[in-house]
Design a protein around this motif. Structure first.
Motif, PDB file in Angstrom:
ATOM      1  N   LEU A   1       0.836  -1.200   0.000  1.00  0.00           N
ATOM      2  CA  LEU A   1       0.000   0.000   0.000  1.00  0.00           C
ATOM      3  C   LEU A   1       0.872   1.252   0.000  1.00  0.00           C
ATOM      4  O   LEU A   1       1.831   1.341   0.767  1.00  0.00           O
ATOM      5  CB  LEU A   1      -0.925   0.015   1.223  1.00  0.00           C
ATOM      6  N   PRO A   2       0.557   2.232  -0.853  1.00  0.00           N
ATOM      7  CA  PRO A   2       1.352   3.458  -0.886  1.00  0.00           C
ATOM      8  C   PRO A   2       1.219   4.250   0.416  1.00  0.00           C
ATOM      9  O   PRO A   2       0.154   4.306   1.008  1.00  0.00           O
ATOM     10  CB  PRO A   2       0.770   4.246  -2.065  1.00  0.00           C
TER      11      PRO A   2
ATOM     12  N   TRP B   1      -5.963   1.407  -4.816  1.00  0.00           N
ATOM     13  CA  TRP B   1      -6.481   0.439  -3.854  1.00  0.00           C
ATOM     14  C   TRP B   1      -7.741   0.945  -3.183  1.00  0.00           C
ATOM     15  O   TRP B   1      -7.860   2.121  -2.858  1.00  0.00           O
ATOM     16  CB  TRP B   1      -5.442   0.165  -2.766  1.00  0.00           C
ATOM     17  N   GLN B   2      -8.671   0.020  -2.938  1.00  0.00           N
ATOM     18  CA  GLN B   2      -9.826   0.315  -2.095  1.00  0.00           C
ATOM     19  C   GLN B   2      -9.973  -0.824  -1.093  1.00  0.00           C
ATOM     20  O   GLN B   2      -9.980  -1.991  -1.464  1.00  0.00           O
ATOM     21  CB  GLN B   2     -11.117   0.476  -2.895  1.00  0.00           C
ATOM     22  N   ILE B   3     -10.086  -0.445   0.179  1.00  0.00           N
ATOM     23  CA  ILE B   3     -10.212  -1.420   1.264  1.00  0.00           C
ATOM     24  C   ILE B   3     -11.558  -1.190   1.923  1.00  0.00           C
ATOM     25  O   ILE B   3     -11.920  -0.052   2.240  1.00  0.00           O
ATOM     26  CB  ILE B   3      -9.074  -1.244   2.282  1.00  0.00           C
ATOM     27  N   ARG B   4     -12.293  -2.253   2.150  1.00  0.00           N
ATOM     28  CA  ARG B   4     -13.597  -2.171   2.819  1.00  0.00           C
ATOM     29  C   ARG B   4     -13.535  -2.979   4.084  1.00  0.00           C
ATOM     30  O   ARG B   4     -13.147  -4.153   4.089  1.00  0.00           O
ATOM     31  CB  ARG B   4     -14.677  -2.717   1.888  1.00  0.00           C
TER      32      ARG B   4
ATOM     33  N   LYS C   1     -22.999  -0.484   6.444  1.00  0.00           N
ATOM     34  CA  LYS C   1     -22.330  -1.534   7.214  1.00  0.00           C
ATOM     35  C   LYS C   1     -20.818  -1.606   7.012  1.00  0.00           C
ATOM     36  O   LYS C   1     -20.182  -2.510   7.526  1.00  0.00           O
ATOM     37  CB  LYS C   1     -22.952  -2.890   6.867  1.00  0.00           C
ATOM     38  N   HIS C   2     -20.241  -0.666   6.272  1.00  0.00           N
ATOM     39  CA  HIS C   2     -18.803  -0.724   5.987  1.00  0.00           C
ATOM     40  C   HIS C   2     -18.178   0.659   5.988  1.00  0.00           C
ATOM     41  O   HIS C   2     -18.840   1.645   5.693  1.00  0.00           O
ATOM     42  CB  HIS C   2     -18.541  -1.372   4.621  1.00  0.00           C
ATOM     43  N   VAL C   3     -16.891   0.695   6.281  1.00  0.00           N
ATOM     44  CA  VAL C   3     -16.072   1.885   6.074  1.00  0.00           C
ATOM     45  C   VAL C   3     -15.120   1.549   4.940  1.00  0.00           C
ATOM     46  O   VAL C   3     -14.560   0.452   4.891  1.00  0.00           O
ATOM     47  CB  VAL C   3     -15.310   2.287   7.353  1.00  0.00           C
ATOM     48  N   HIS C   4     -14.955   2.485   4.017  1.00  0.00           N
ATOM     49  CA  HIS C   4     -14.133   2.288   2.828  1.00  0.00           C
ATOM     50  C   HIS C   4     -12.947   3.241   2.863  1.00  0.00           C
ATOM     51  O   HIS C   4     -13.088   4.399   3.244  1.00  0.00           O
ATOM     52  CB  HIS C   4     -14.953   2.554   1.565  1.00  0.00           C
ATOM     53  N   PHE C   5     -11.802   2.741   2.425  1.00  0.00           N
ATOM     54  CA  PHE C   5     -10.573   3.525   2.343  1.00  0.00           C
ATOM     55  C   PHE C   5     -10.071   3.432   0.904  1.00  0.00           C
ATOM     56  O   PHE C   5      -9.914   2.326   0.380  1.00  0.00           O
ATOM     57  CB  PHE C   5      -9.504   2.968   3.287  1.00  0.00           C
ATOM     58  N   ARG C   6      -9.806   4.582   0.269  1.00  0.00           N
ATOM     59  CA  ARG C   6      -9.235   4.605  -1.081  1.00  0.00           C
ATOM     60  C   ARG C   6      -7.844   5.216  -1.006  1.00  0.00           C
ATOM     61  O   ARG C   6      -7.676   6.331  -0.525  1.00  0.00           O
ATOM     62  CB  ARG C   6     -10.089   5.429  -2.038  1.00  0.00           C
ATOM     63  N   ILE C   7      -6.865   4.456  -1.477  1.00  0.00           N
ATOM     64  CA  ILE C   7      -5.475   4.883  -1.482  1.00  0.00           C
ATOM     65  C   ILE C   7      -4.939   4.586  -2.875  1.00  0.00           C
ATOM     66  O   ILE C   7      -4.673   3.430  -3.202  1.00  0.00           O
ATOM     67  CB  ILE C   7      -4.636   4.121  -0.423  1.00  0.00           C
ATOM     68  N   GLY C   8      -4.789   5.613  -3.704  1.00  0.00           N
ATOM     69  CA  GLY C   8      -4.348   5.386  -5.071  1.00  0.00           C
ATOM     70  C   GLY C   8      -5.273   4.394  -5.756  1.00  0.00           C
ATOM     71  O   GLY C   8      -6.493   4.552  -5.721  1.00  0.00           O
TER      72      GLY C   8
END
Length: 107
Positions: free
Chosen positions: A76-77, A98-101, A89-96
């Motif tokens: 991950l950058p 990548w997307q993480i849920r 029901k989810h939190v999402h993270f966008r990094i370049g």
């Protein structure tokens, strides 16, 4: 709705997740608390507590997110802004690219 955060959020998430107890059976010791109103992340393993402030989240309530070592990944950058958003029901993270849920629940 997405909120933009500086790259230091990646290190804050890694440090918070390392503070939790992944084997805990007591409530929330294996979770991170995201306080949207305060822009704060809190983590504990019952022996120590880590509170980090200065972040932007697109919600007002407090949410619990199960801990994971995903934010310690070397792929991950660490120099890109991080966008954070949530669904019911989810939190999402966008990094370049990548997307993480991660699942979430209200506190």
């Amino acid at each position: 709705e997405w909120s933009k955060n500086p790259p230091k959020l990646m290190d804050a998430l890694r440090d918070a997740m390392q503070t939790t107890d992944l084997t805990a059976t007591r409530y929330a010791l294996n979770c991170l608390q995201f306080n949207g109103k305060e822009g704060q992340i809190t983590a504990t393993d019952s022996h120590q507590v880590l509170i980090q402030r200065g972040f932007n989240f697109a919600w007002e309530e407090c949410l619990l997110i199960p801990s994971s070592r995903i934010f310690d990944s070397i792929v991950l950058p660490r120099d890109l802004p991080i966008e954070v958003g949530k669904t019911e029901k989810h939190v999402h993270f966008r990094i370049g690219p990548w997307q993480i849920r991660r699942p979430s629940r209200p506190l």
